[in-house]
Design a protein around this motif. Structure first.
Motif, PDB file in Angstrom:
ATOM      1  N   ILE A 105       0.644  -1.005  -0.036  1.00 39.90           N
ATOM      2  CA  ILE A 105       0.092  -0.140   0.040  1.00 39.90           C
ATOM      3  C   ILE A 105       0.938   1.605   0.415  1.00 39.90           C
ATOM      4  O   ILE A 105       1.624   1.419   0.564  1.00 39.90           O
ATOM      5  CB  ILE A 105      -0.932  -0.105   1.198  1.00 39.90           C
ATOM      6  CG1 ILE A 105      -1.956  -1.443   1.407  1.00 39.90           C
ATOM      7  CG2 ILE A 105      -1.871   1.010   0.858  1.00 39.90           C
ATOM      8  CD1 ILE A 105      -2.684  -1.723   2.477  1.00 39.90           C
ATOM      9  N   CYS A 106       0.763   2.043  -0.909  1.00 33.74           N
ATOM     10  CA  CYS A 106       1.434   3.478  -1.010  1.00 33.74           C
ATOM     11  C   CYS A 106       1.111   4.300  -0.183  1.00 33.74           C
ATOM     12  O   CYS A 106      -0.111   4.868   0.671  1.00 33.74           O
ATOM     13  CB  CYS A 106       1.088   3.802  -2.412  1.00 33.74           C
ATOM     14  SG  CYS A 106       2.219   5.132  -2.419  1.00 33.74           S
ATOM     15  N   THR A 107       2.658   4.552   0.206  1.00 29.96           N
ATOM     16  CA  THR A 107       2.525   5.142   1.476  1.00 29.96           C
ATOM     17  C   THR A 107       2.013   6.590   1.338  1.00 29.96           C
ATOM     18  O   THR A 107       1.623   7.710   2.302  1.00 29.96           O
ATOM     19  CB  THR A 107       3.342   5.692   2.452  1.00 29.96           C
ATOM     20  OG1 THR A 107       4.670   5.931   1.783  1.00 29.96           O
ATOM     21  CG2 THR A 107       3.994   4.344   3.244  1.00 29.96           C
ATOM     22  N   HIS A 108       1.478   7.145   0.482  1.00 31.39           N
ATOM     23  CA  HIS A 108       1.469   8.751  -0.028  1.00 31.39           C
ATOM     24  C   HIS A 108      -0.316   8.817  -0.196  1.00 31.39           C
ATOM     25  O   HIS A 108      -0.393   9.382   0.903  1.00 31.39           O
ATOM     26  CB  HIS A 108       2.087   8.993  -1.595  1.00 31.39           C
ATOM     27  CG  HIS A 108       1.402   9.857  -2.135  1.00 31.39           C
ATOM     28  ND1 HIS A 108       0.722  10.324  -3.879  1.00 31.39           N
ATOM     29  CD2 HIS A 108       1.182  11.266  -1.576  1.00 31.39           C
ATOM     30  CE1 HIS A 108       0.029  11.282  -3.811  1.00 31.39           C
ATOM     31  NE2 HIS A 108       0.446  12.572  -2.897  1.00 31.39           N
ATOM     32  N   LEU A 109      -0.959   8.230  -1.082  1.00 28.91           N
ATOM     33  CA  LEU A 109      -2.223   8.500  -0.771  1.00 28.91           C
ATOM     34  C   LEU A 109      -3.430   6.724  -1.655  1.00 28.91           C
ATOM     35  O   LEU A 109      -4.489   6.076  -1.423  1.00 28.91           O
ATOM     36  CB  LEU A 109      -3.573   8.851  -2.264  1.00 28.91           C
ATOM     37  CG  LEU A 109      -2.782  10.048  -1.858  1.00 28.91           C
ATOM     38  CD1 LEU A 109      -3.105  10.988  -3.103  1.00 28.91           C
ATOM     39  CD2 LEU A 109      -3.434  11.166  -0.542  1.00 28.91           C
ATOM     40  N   GLY A 110      -2.995   5.732  -1.019  1.00 29.67           N
ATOM     41  CA  GLY A 110      -2.951   4.023  -0.217  1.00 29.67           C
ATOM     42  C   GLY A 110      -2.389   3.111  -2.054  1.00 29.67           C
ATOM     43  O   GLY A 110      -3.569   2.411  -2.274  1.00 29.67           O
ATOM     44  N   CYS A 111      -2.751   3.648  -3.355  1.00 36.58           N
ATOM     45  CA  CYS A 111      -2.935   2.200  -3.962  1.00 36.58           C
ATOM     46  C   CYS A 111      -1.631   2.085  -3.692  1.00 36.58           C
ATOM     47  O   CYS A 111      -0.243   1.658  -3.355  1.00 36.58           O
ATOM     48  CB  CYS A 111      -2.361   3.410  -5.297  1.00 36.58           C
ATOM     49  SG  CYS A 111      -3.413   4.617  -5.706  1.00 36.58           S
ATOM     50  N   PRO A 112      -1.511   0.679  -4.917  1.00 37.90           N
ATOM     51  CA  PRO A 112      -0.845  -0.280  -4.633  1.00 37.90           C
ATOM     52  C   PRO A 112       0.163  -0.015  -5.672  1.00 37.90           C
ATOM     53  O   PRO A 112       0.094  -0.244  -6.816  1.00 37.90           O
ATOM     54  CB  PRO A 112      -1.882  -1.654  -5.039  1.00 37.90           C
ATOM     55  CG  PRO A 112      -2.937  -0.869  -5.937  1.00 37.90           C
ATOM     56  CD  PRO A 112      -2.938   0.732  -5.635  1.00 37.90           C
ATOM     57  N   LYS A 148       7.251   0.573  -7.676  1.00 35.55           N
ATOM     58  CA  LYS A 148       6.370   1.915  -8.025  1.00 35.55           C
ATOM     59  C   LYS A 148       5.447   2.278  -8.470  1.00 35.55           C
ATOM     60  O   LYS A 148       4.344   1.535  -8.464  1.00 35.55           O
ATOM     61  CB  LYS A 148       7.133   1.741  -9.902  1.00 35.55           C
ATOM     62  CG  LYS A 148       6.810   3.265 -10.699  1.00 35.55           C
ATOM     63  CD  LYS A 148       7.696   4.193 -10.485  1.00 35.55           C
ATOM     64  CE  LYS A 148       7.481   6.060 -11.011  1.00 35.55           C
ATOM     65  NZ  LYS A 148       8.468   6.779 -10.697  1.00 35.55           N
ATOM     66  N   CYS A 149       4.496   2.920  -7.710  1.00 31.66           N
ATOM     67  CA  CYS A 149       3.930   3.328  -7.361  1.00 31.66           C
ATOM     68  C   CYS A 149       2.524   4.311  -9.052  1.00 31.66           C
ATOM     69  O   CYS A 149       3.179   4.989  -9.451  1.00 31.66           O
ATOM     70  CB  CYS A 149       2.987   4.524  -6.561  1.00 31.66           C
ATOM     71  SG  CYS A 149       1.233   4.296  -6.430  1.00 31.66           S
ATOM     72  N   PRO A 150       1.351   2.861  -9.518  1.00 30.27           N
ATOM     73  CA  PRO A 150       1.066   3.474 -10.641  1.00 30.27           C
ATOM     74  C   PRO A 150       0.126   5.154 -10.749  1.00 30.27           C
ATOM     75  O   PRO A 150      -0.203   6.105 -11.788  1.00 30.27           O
ATOM     76  CB  PRO A 150       0.654   2.119 -10.979  1.00 30.27           C
ATOM     77  CG  PRO A 150      -0.420   2.237 -10.296  1.00 30.27           C
ATOM     78  CD  PRO A 150       0.934   2.401  -8.848  1.00 30.27           C
ATOM     79  N   CYS A 151       0.238   5.454  -9.527  1.00 27.91           N
ATOM     80  CA  CYS A 151      -1.236   6.557  -8.809  1.00 27.91           C
ATOM     81  C   CYS A 151       0.302   7.802  -9.628  1.00 27.91           C
ATOM     82  O   CYS A 151      -0.257   8.917 -10.476  1.00 27.91           O
ATOM     83  CB  CYS A 151      -1.301   6.849  -7.597  1.00 27.91           C
ATOM     84  SG  CYS A 151      -2.819   5.188  -7.825  1.00 27.91           S
ATOM     85  N   HIS A 152       0.905   7.965  -8.330  1.00 25.23           N
ATOM     86  CA  HIS A 152       1.236   9.618  -8.416  1.00 25.23           C
ATOM     87  C   HIS A 152       3.071   9.133  -8.619  1.00 25.23           C
ATOM     88  O   HIS A 152       3.880  10.554  -8.801  1.00 25.23           O
ATOM     89  CB  HIS A 152       1.132  10.442  -7.765  1.00 25.23           C
ATOM     90  CG  HIS A 152      -0.116  10.714  -7.101  1.00 25.23           C
ATOM     91  ND1 HIS A 152      -0.895   9.667  -5.831  1.00 25.23           N
ATOM     92  CD2 HIS A 152      -1.414  11.148  -8.017  1.00 25.23           C
ATOM     93  CE1 HIS A 152      -2.393   9.740  -6.251  1.00 25.23           C
ATOM     94  NE2 HIS A 152      -2.544  10.650  -7.392  1.00 25.23           N
ATOM     95  N   GLY A 153       3.645   7.841  -9.024  1.00 27.88           N
ATOM     96  CA  GLY A 153       5.308   7.998  -9.282  1.00 27.88           C
ATOM     97  C   GLY A 153       5.731   7.616  -8.339  1.00 27.88           C
ATOM     98  O   GLY A 153       7.559   7.434  -8.171  1.00 27.88           O
ATOM     99  N   SER A 154       5.113   7.664  -6.955  1.00 32.51           N
ATOM    100  CA  SER A 154       6.375   7.294  -6.059  1.00 32.51           C
ATOM    101  C   SER A 154       7.154   5.978  -6.526  1.00 32.51           C
ATOM    102  O   SER A 154       6.353   4.925  -6.431  1.00 32.51           O
ATOM    103  CB  SER A 154       5.894   7.417  -4.498  1.00 32.51           C
ATOM    104  OG  SER A 154       4.827   8.377  -4.107  1.00 32.51           O
ATOM    105  N   GLY A 155       8.365   6.531  -5.468  1.00 30.93           N
ATOM    106  CA  GLY A 155       9.137   5.027  -6.247  1.00 30.93           C
ATOM    107  C   GLY A 155      10.122   4.174  -5.168  1.00 30.93           C
ATOM    108  O   GLY A 155      10.110   5.584  -3.870  1.00 30.93           O
ATOM    109  N   GLY A 164       9.469  10.548  -6.011  1.00 33.89           N
ATOM    110  CA  GLY A 164       7.040  10.846  -6.096  1.00 33.89           C
ATOM    111  C   GLY A 164       7.004  11.411  -4.772  1.00 33.89           C
ATOM    112  O   GLY A 164       7.773  11.448  -3.900  1.00 33.89           O
ATOM    113  N   PRO A 165       6.044  11.586  -4.633  1.00 33.23           N
ATOM    114  CA  PRO A 165       5.803  12.042  -3.300  1.00 33.23           C
ATOM    115  C   PRO A 165       5.523  11.795  -2.169  1.00 33.23           C
ATOM    116  O   PRO A 165       4.949  12.449  -0.708  1.00 33.23           O
ATOM    117  CB  PRO A 165       3.994  13.067  -4.338  1.00 33.23           C
ATOM    118  CG  PRO A 165       4.273  11.656  -5.200  1.00 33.23           C
ATOM    119  CD  PRO A 165       5.320  11.281  -5.439  1.00 33.23           C
ATOM    120  N   THR A 166       5.316  10.961  -2.440  1.00 31.10           N
ATOM    121  CA  THR A 166       5.582   9.673  -0.707  1.00 31.10           C
ATOM    122  C   THR A 166       6.421  10.201   0.485  1.00 31.10           C
ATOM    123  O   THR A 166       7.596  10.396   0.323  1.00 31.10           O
ATOM    124  CB  THR A 166       5.262   8.251  -0.928  1.00 31.10           C
ATOM    125  OG1 THR A 166       4.747   7.693   0.337  1.00 31.10           O
ATOM    126  CG2 THR A 166       6.526   7.510  -1.072  1.00 31.10           C
TER     127      THR A 166
HETATM  128 FE1  FES Z   1       1.111   6.156  -4.875  1.00 33.91          FE
HETATM  129 FE2  FES Z   1       0.346   8.923  -5.137  1.00 33.91          FE
HETATM  130  S1  FES Z   1      -0.894   7.017  -4.584  1.00 33.91           S
HETATM  131  S2  FES Z   1       1.780   7.796  -5.174  1.00 33.91           S
END
Ligand code: FES
Length: 96
Positions: free
Chosen positions: A17-24, A35-42, A52-54
């Motif tokens: 679970i991405c620690t930015h906004l929760g995408c996988p 790599k998160c597909p939502c906003h690019g956190s790595g 990325g933003p996380t």
């Molecule tokens: Fe993963 Fe935003 S939810 S980068």
């Protein structure tokens, strides 16, 4: 989901679970990173963020070896956060 990672003599269970906004996030083997597909956190293989933003690393679940069968047990009721120094807790990894 969970990634069971074997790295540098330790096995641990990263929470997918991405620690930015929760995408996988996805594992990109050729780039050796998550790599998160939502906003690019790595994240590195360890779960530590580097792009990325996380604002922080992935979290980990408690792991242990079931004594009778030798199977890996992941306890989703217990989470460990890097920024709180919890990745050094004995329950957050299995020594290999
Ligand atoms: Fe993963 Fe935003 S939810 S980068």
């Amino acid at each position: 989901g969970v990634w069971v990672v074997n790295q540098e003599g330790r096995l641990y269970a990263l929470i997918a679970i991405c620690t930015h906004l929760g995408c996988p996030p996805n594992w990109l083997a050729e780039q050796n990173k998550f790599k998160c597909p939502c906003h690019g956190s790595g994240y590195y293989k360890s779960g530590v963020n580097f792009e990325g933003p996380t604002p922080r690393p992935l979290e980990r679940y408690a792991v242990s070896v079931y004594p009778i069968h030798g199977q890996i047990v992941i306890d989703k009721t217990k989470k460990y956060q890097y920024e709180k120094g919890q990745w050094d807790a004995k329950e957050s990894y299995i020594e290999l």
